[in-house]
Design a protein around this motif. Sequence first.
Motif, mmCIF file in Angstrom:
data_model
loop_
_atom_site.group_PDB
_atom_site.id
_atom_site.type_symbol
_atom_site.label_atom_id
_atom_site.label_comp_id
_atom_site.label_asym_id
_atom_site.label_seq_id
_atom_site.Cartn_x
_atom_site.Cartn_y
_atom_site.Cartn_z
ATOM 1 N N ASN A 112 48.991 44.445 24.768
ATOM 2 C CA ASN A 112 48.230 44.385 23.516
ATOM 3 C C ASN A 112 47.567 45.729 23.226
ATOM 4 O OD1 ASN A 112 48.852 41.734 23.085
ATOM 5 N ND2 ASN A 112 46.944 40.936 23.980
ATOM 6 N N GLY A 113 47.617 46.110 21.982
ATOM 7 C CA GLY A 113 46.966 47.350 21.582
ATOM 8 C C GLY A 113 47.866 48.570 21.673
ATOM 9 N N LYS A 255 51.160 56.766 19.274
ATOM 10 C CA LYS A 255 49.904 57.531 19.291
ATOM 11 C C LYS A 255 50.090 58.919 19.890
ATOM 12 C CE LYS A 255 47.753 53.038 19.830
ATOM 13 N NZ LYS A 255 46.669 52.220 20.341
#
Length: 302
Positions: A112-113, A255
């Motif tokens: 998650n994330g 990212k």
Amino acid sequence: LVRLRQRLASSQGALGRGLLGLLSRDKLDEDTWESIEDVLLTADLGVAPTQQVVTNLRTRLRVEGGAKSGERPDVRAVLREELIALVDPGLDRRLAVTGDGNPGVLLVVGVNGAGKTTTVGKIARILVAEDRSVVLGAADTFRAAAVDQLATWGERVGVEVVRGGEGTDPASVAFDAVKSAVDRGIDTVIVDTAGRLQNKAGLMDELGKVKRVIEKQAPVTEVLLVLDATTGQNGLVQAKVFSEVVDVTGVVLTKLDGSAKGGIVVAVQQQLGVPVKLVGLGEGPDDLAPFDAAAFVDALLG
Ligand code: GDP
């Protein structure tokens, strides 16, 4: 490509500049080589690849420097070649977005994330731009917010999202999504999954079941592991668990715009044995690019 350079230049540039600066010193003494190692380790390259690249650089700079005595070797060119060889061990980076007489089925996994849902939306956007038909499956049924987030991406990109009620069995949502694609001759289904880091057995049960159930309809053509580049070597340890429970075929490194740890590309490929296929360069719908080793290294070196 321009965007890749711009986005990486700000976050990764320090790595390339640091290395070039050190390698351009008049005297490459032991202290300098240690500093070079530090720069590579700080960029999350990992210990073995760092040693490998330093050994290669030392040898080549000595040999190529000696061959034309008095002339300095082209440090930038040597470094560029060594980094490209490291980043590109000849892995196939093509994304299997279509099946053989079936829809292509992309299963997207990761903690998650990490950026799974965002990546699903961005991939859909690229496929739609290529005039392909796409359906999304919201199989992260444990988090209502994740389902809503995927639904928002579906609206934004203009593709249908198959979802179940909260707490529905993820496998049944995945099944419905793939069935709807098979029935309607859709090109590609992308299935978003839950990334709870529960125990390995639980994860294996859940993802294994999702995959098995999908494959009653059509083979999974791609299992993409989404990994947040900013979590570095720790993230990689977590990611390995996924590669132990499903056969991962490629990594999406997200990212990268916010991380100075570009060396993680090398570590990921060495430790998981699969190529980085896509990179996330921001939160927007167009911030996803195919991974290109030479362009990546050029961006590092500025
Ligand atoms: P999931 O839990 O794995 O589905 O992760 P999400 O898709 O919800 O993403 C978590 C957060 O990371 C969100 O705020 C995203 O906007 C952000 N995010 C995802 N990919 C990227 C990326 O490539 N760059 C940046 N800067 N943020 C990203």
